[in-house]
Design a protein around this motif. Structure first.
Motif, PDB file in Angstrom:
ATOM      1  N   GLY A 223      41.107  44.038  50.214  1.00 17.11           N
ATOM      2  CA  GLY A 223      40.774  45.256  49.480  1.00 17.11           C
ATOM      3  C   GLY A 223      41.881  45.619  48.497  1.00 17.11           C
ATOM      4  N   ALA A 224      43.129  45.526  48.958  1.00 15.59           N
ATOM      5  CA  ALA A 224      44.252  45.847  48.067  1.00 15.59           C
ATOM      6  C   ALA A 224      44.302  44.855  46.910  1.00 15.59           C
ATOM      7  CB  ALA A 224      45.559  45.836  48.844  1.00 15.59           C
ATOM      8  N   MET A 225      44.027  43.581  47.225  1.00 16.25           N
ATOM      9  CA  MET A 225      43.998  42.568  46.152  1.00 16.25           C
ATOM     10  C   MET A 225      42.909  42.888  45.143  1.00 16.25           C
ATOM     11  SD  MET A 225      44.480  38.915  47.935  1.00 16.25           S
ATOM     12  CE  MET A 225      45.871  38.498  48.934  1.00 16.25           C
ATOM     13  N   LYS A 226      41.757  43.332  45.663  1.00 18.55           N
ATOM     14  CA  LYS A 226      40.653  43.688  44.775  1.00 18.55           C
ATOM     15  C   LYS A 226      41.069  44.857  43.885  1.00 18.55           C
ATOM     16  CE  LYS A 226      36.159  43.742  43.705  1.00 18.55           C
ATOM     17  NZ  LYS A 226      35.287  44.758  44.300  1.00 18.55           N
ATOM     18  N   MET A 227      41.711  45.855  44.484  1.00 19.68           N
ATOM     19  CA  MET A 227      42.122  47.030  43.718  1.00 19.68           C
ATOM     20  C   MET A 227      43.097  46.672  42.621  1.00 19.68           C
ATOM     21  SD  MET A 227      42.695  49.755  46.729  1.00 19.68           S
ATOM     22  CE  MET A 227      43.300  51.161  45.870  1.00 19.68           C
ATOM     23  N   ARG A 228      43.988  45.725  42.907  1.00 21.89           N
ATOM     24  CA  ARG A 228      45.022  45.395  41.921  1.00 21.89           C
ATOM     25  C   ARG A 228      44.603  44.232  41.038  1.00 21.89           C
ATOM     26  NH1 ARG A 228      50.750  46.082  44.576  1.00 21.89           N
ATOM     27  NH2 ARG A 228      51.148  45.115  42.597  1.00 21.89           N
ATOM     28  N   ASP A 232      40.286  39.159  40.515  1.00 20.13           N
ATOM     29  CA  ASP A 232      39.806  38.826  39.171  1.00 20.13           C
ATOM     30  C   ASP A 232      40.735  37.811  38.512  1.00 20.13           C
ATOM     31  OD1 ASP A 232      37.808  40.635  39.571  1.00 20.13           O
ATOM     32  OD2 ASP A 232      38.884  42.285  38.609  1.00 20.13           O
ATOM     33  N   ALA A 233      42.041  37.995  38.736  1.00 19.67           N
ATOM     34  CA  ALA A 233      43.013  37.072  38.145  1.00 19.67           C
ATOM     35  C   ALA A 233      42.789  35.653  38.655  1.00 19.67           C
ATOM     36  CB  ALA A 233      44.427  37.531  38.466  1.00 19.67           C
ATOM     37  N   LEU A 234      42.563  35.529  39.970  1.00 20.41           N
ATOM     38  CA  LEU A 234      42.292  34.211  40.557  1.00 20.41           C
ATOM     39  C   LEU A 234      41.086  33.579  39.903  1.00 20.41           C
ATOM     40  CD1 LEU A 234      42.612  34.434  44.425  1.00 20.41           C
ATOM     41  CD2 LEU A 234      43.793  32.886  42.896  1.00 20.41           C
ATOM     42  N   ARG A 235      40.021  34.403  39.748  1.00 19.75           N
ATOM     43  CA  ARG A 235      38.768  33.892  39.226  1.00 19.75           C
ATOM     44  C   ARG A 235      38.947  33.390  37.792  1.00 19.75           C
ATOM     45  NH1 ARG A 235      34.851  37.888  41.182  1.00 19.75           N
ATOM     46  NH2 ARG A 235      34.756  36.708  43.107  1.00 19.75           N
ATOM     47  N   THR A 236      39.717  34.161  36.987  1.00 21.89           N
ATOM     48  CA  THR A 236      39.890  33.744  35.590  1.00 21.89           C
ATOM     49  C   THR A 236      40.708  32.467  35.481  1.00 21.89           C
ATOM     50  OG1 THR A 236      41.818  35.154  35.440  1.00 21.89           O
ATOM     51  CG2 THR A 236      39.769  36.057  34.584  1.00 21.89           C
ATOM     52  N   MET A 237      41.530  32.185  36.515  1.00 22.88           N
ATOM     53  CA  MET A 237      42.305  30.944  36.474  1.00 22.88           C
ATOM     54  C   MET A 237      41.485  29.774  36.992  1.00 22.88           C
ATOM     55  SD  MET A 237      45.930  32.154  37.937  1.00 22.88           S
ATOM     56  CE  MET A 237      46.598  33.718  37.494  1.00 22.88           C
ATOM     57  N   GLY A 238      40.221  30.027  37.280  1.00 17.47           N
ATOM     58  CA  GLY A 238      39.345  28.950  37.705  1.00 17.47           C
ATOM     59  C   GLY A 238      39.370  28.690  39.199  1.00 17.47           C
ATOM     60  N   PHE A 239      39.946  29.589  39.972  1.00 18.07           N
ATOM     61  CA  PHE A 239      39.918  29.426  41.423  1.00 18.07           C
ATOM     62  C   PHE A 239      38.736  30.181  41.999  1.00 18.07           C
ATOM     63  CE2 PHE A 239      44.462  28.932  40.460  1.00 18.07           C
ATOM     64  CZ  PHE A 239      44.679  27.696  41.050  1.00 18.07           C
ATOM     65  N   ASP A 240      38.244  29.660  43.114  1.00 15.37           N
ATOM     66  CA  ASP A 240      37.190  30.367  43.823  1.00 15.37           C
ATOM     67  C   ASP A 240      37.870  31.225  44.895  1.00 15.37           C
ATOM     68  OD1 ASP A 240      35.070  31.232  45.234  1.00 15.37           O
ATOM     69  OD2 ASP A 240      34.539  29.268  46.079  1.00 15.37           O
ATOM     70  N   PRO A 241      37.772  32.553  44.768  1.00 18.67           N
ATOM     71  CA  PRO A 241      38.458  33.420  45.751  1.00 18.67           C
ATOM     72  C   PRO A 241      38.033  33.107  47.183  1.00 18.67           C
ATOM     73  CG  PRO A 241      37.564  34.729  43.963  1.00 18.67           C
ATOM     74  CD  PRO A 241      37.070  33.336  43.759  1.00 18.67           C
ATOM     75  N   VAL A 242      36.775  32.691  47.356  1.00 24.06           N
ATOM     76  CA  VAL A 242      36.312  32.376  48.709  1.00 24.06           C
ATOM     77  C   VAL A 242      37.086  31.181  49.253  1.00 24.06           C
ATOM     78  CG1 VAL A 242      34.343  31.626  50.065  1.00 24.06           C
ATOM     79  CG2 VAL A 242      34.041  33.359  48.311  1.00 24.06           C
ATOM     80  N   GLU A 243      37.287  30.184  48.393  1.00 27.11           N
ATOM     81  CA  GLU A 243      37.997  28.996  48.853  1.00 27.11           C
ATOM     82  C   GLU A 243      39.481  29.291  49.084  1.00 27.11           C
ATOM     83  OE1 GLU A 243      37.410  25.365  46.494  1.00 27.11           O
ATOM     84  OE2 GLU A 243      39.509  24.965  46.919  1.00 27.11           O
ATOM     85  N   VAL A 244      40.065  30.077  48.198  1.00 22.53           N
ATOM     86  CA  VAL A 244      41.511  30.309  48.267  1.00 22.53           C
ATOM     87  C   VAL A 244      41.865  31.355  49.326  1.00 22.53           C
ATOM     88  CG1 VAL A 244      43.531  31.067  46.962  1.00 22.53           C
ATOM     89  CG2 VAL A 244      41.779  29.694  45.859  1.00 22.53           C
TER      90      VAL A 244
END
Lengths: 363, 255
Positions: A223-228, A232-244
């Motif tokens: 949740g804190a990661m989502k807030m900050r 989104d940053a992970l996603r834009t770098m081409g990572f899948d947040p679910v995988e990471v």
């Protein structure tokens, strides 16, 4: 007609000033022309300026005129400023029908439950995909991350899990001895404790502990990661947040909960044995001999088979709720609470389904 | 409006964390009724000074006087009454996310002036919101639903709620587009004049420094190396000041 304003018209005196203003407005309303004289005004702030403005507006109701006279240069800016404010009266809020709003919130709550199940299924799908992806290319599995989470959710949980399951086992045994003794059935306490602990209580209790201890942490972190905007940053770098983020956490849980359930069950049996010996006067040899007769391997299996599924449910609920946090800190608290409540509830429901299943296949 | 009496007076202030000394005998005066711009490189300790003055960070040495009173020597009660006389605009706004905009502004009023009628509290809060240029439809919104500029304005309204004498602004224009930043500068100047505020502004915005700051103080390597109006800064030959005020991103000098 002239009203003289004197002294300090500031926030500290706003309470009495309001009474003065309302009294004056009541008394002089309807007077055709009023001068508000600021000659003797010593200090003015927004509170005072607004109250003077309020007085002026009340006096001008119904075509009367009210003027401010002897306005000093110092206070002109503030008096001019407050003339512009609070002009539009906010639309009156409609008072909702009590019965309708009750129905409304009931409907919303129901839809909410359905929606949260959909979200969990959604994450389960994404998790499966990510897992299959790592099977194809094992190098993508984040081993360091998994080990890190294992350390947090498994190793560091051992002391509290051991202590509380030990006590649970001891308490069940003590109650059993106390109730069974009048019937001379002391020995069956061993049957009760071992079956109860190994089949149900061990895994259930450990799951509830893990949901409260690690599930809440997962939700708060994500949740804190989502807030900050980290997600989104992970996603834009081409990572899948679910995988990471999600996969390592849930894999760690799926490994941790069976281990903890095993350790917890052993601690509970140990506690029960100790109580039987010290409180019930049953020697450890008799306890162990009775234990061998009371349980067989499937008793143990039934308990441990459930553990990974419990872990999966806890992890899925925790991560789903974490991703549902929006910008406000209040929602972080709300979602963390929801995460713990939902996962404990679902773990108990799942345990019920397992009980029915094992009964049906005769285990 | 301008008096030469210092409203904040910092003497030989030393602040450090662990082995690092961030502020090394800083001495600085802020006069009543002025807008003081406070500049320095990133990590130079500008925010540290601001946070030390308002009591969020402990100091190691030196004195801080606000409104003629030594902050360290005050009793709890006196401290509170001083705290009511300053308002702080934090860099990210620091609006309470569980309250809507109007409630955010009402909060300090309601807590500090407990006997005020709910009606007057609401009217004052709305007046403050209008003074910072927020329209009526923003009142009931929550901070998470606001844009960066709106958050700054709402936070400014909250900082002004209790009619402070001093306002601390931590990078008020950061994160705003140039138009929004210019409007915000203008707003600060208008409010400063109307309400007779003294403004302590930590900033990086050269436009703000040029447009609204009467005086500028520069923090470099833990000390205030220069203070004075913008002309003094532009004339300085100190290498850091030269590159800061006359570097590639300088403003075209108008004559």
């Amino acid at each position: 007609m002239a009203l003289a304003v004197s002294g300090a018209w500031t926030a500290e005196r706003a309470r009495e000033l309001e009474d003065i203003v309302d009294a004056a407005a009541g008394r002089y309303q309807g007077t055709r022309s009023v001068d508000i004289d600021l000659q003797k005004l010593e200090r003015l702030d927004t509170f005072g300026a607004w109250l003077i403005e309020r007085l002026k507006r009340k006096l001008t109701v119904g075509g009367a005129t009210a003027r401010i006279v002897n306005l000093s240069e110092r206070d002109r800016g503030l008096i001019d400023e407050v003339q512009l404010v609070n002009r539009d009266t906010a639309p009156k809020r409609r008072v909702p029908n009590r019965a309708l709003s009750g129905l409304d919130s009931l409907g919303r709550a129901t839809a909410e439950i359905g929606w949260s199940l959909v979200l969990i299924a959604h994450l389960l799908g994404a998790l499966t995909l990510a897992f299959l992806g790592t099977l194809r290319r094992p190098s993508r599995l984040r081993l360091t991350s998994i080990v890190h989470h294992l350390d947090r959710v498994a190793l560091r949980a051992v002391p509290i899990i051991v202590l509380s399951t030990f006590l649970i086992g001891a308490i069940i045994a003590q109650q059993g001895i106390f109730r069974f003794r009048p019937f001379g059935a002391d020995i069956y306490v061993v049957d009760m404790v071992s079956v109860l602990v190994l089949r149900e209580v061990g895994v259930l209790f450990v799951s509830i502990m893990v949901a409260g201890r690690s599930g809440s942490a997962y939700t708060a972190e994500l949740g804190a990661m989502k807030m900050r905007e980290e997600i989104d940053a992970l996603r834009t770098m081409g990572f899948d947040p679910v995988e990471v983020l999600v996969l390592p956490r849930i894999v760690a849980l799926v490994i941790a909960v069976p281990l903890l359930a095993f350790i917890g069950s052993m601690a509970a049996l140990y506690g029960a044995g100790l109580v039987c010996w010290l409180y019930g006067g049953m020697s450890p040899e008799i306890f162990l001999a009775r234990l061998r007769e009371a349980i067989w391997l499937p008793t143990f299996e039934v308990g441990l088979i459930k553990a990974p599924f419990m872990a999966l449910v806890i992890g899925l609920v925790a991560c789903t709720e974490g991703f549902e946090v929006d910008g406000s800190t209040a929602s972080l608290g709300l979602k963390t609470t929801a995460s713990v409540v939902k996962s404990i509830f679902l773990v108990i429901v799942l345990d019920g389904f397992f009980a029915m299943f094992f009964a049906a296949i005769g285990m | 409006m301008m008096h030469a009496e210092p409203i904040i007076s910092v003497r030989d202030l030393v602040v450090g964390f662990g082995a690092a000394t961030v502020l090394d005998h800083v001495t600085l005066d802020m006069l009543r009724g002025e807008i003081l711009g406070f500049v320095g490189g990133s990590g130079a300790g500008k925010s540290v000074l601001m946070r030390t003055i308002i009591g969020l960070l402990p100091k190691r040495g030196g004195t801080i006087e606000v409104l003629g009173k030594d902050i360290a020597a005050l009793s709890e009660r006196e401290r509170r009454s001083i705290e009511r006389r300053w308002g702080v605009l934090f860099q990210q706004g620091a609006l309470f996310s569980s309250l809507n905009v109007q409630q955010n502004v009402e909060f300090p009023i309601r807590e500090n002036l407990k006997d005020l009628s709910p009606r007057l509290t609401e009217e004052i809060a709305l007046a403050k919101l209008e003074m910072v240029g927020l329209s009526a439809d923003v009142r009931k919104k929550y901070p998470a639903e606001l844009s960066g500029g709106m958050i700054k304005r709402a936070a400014l309204a909250r900082a002004l709620a209790l009619e402070p004498d001093i306002v601390f602004l931590d990078e008020p224009t950061s994160g705003l587009d140039p138009i929004g930043a210019a409007e915000f500068d203008e707003l600060i100047r208008t409010l400063q004049r109307t309400l007779g505020l003294s403004v302590f502004m930590v900033t990086h915005d050269l436009d703000s420094l040029h447009e609204i700051c009467g005086r500028i103080a520069v923090l470099f390597e833990g000390r205030v190396i220069a203070s004075g109006p913008i002309e003094t800064m532009l004339a300085s030959e100190h290498p850091w000041l030269k590159s800061y005020f006359r570097g590639k991103r300088r403003r075209p000098v108008r004559h």
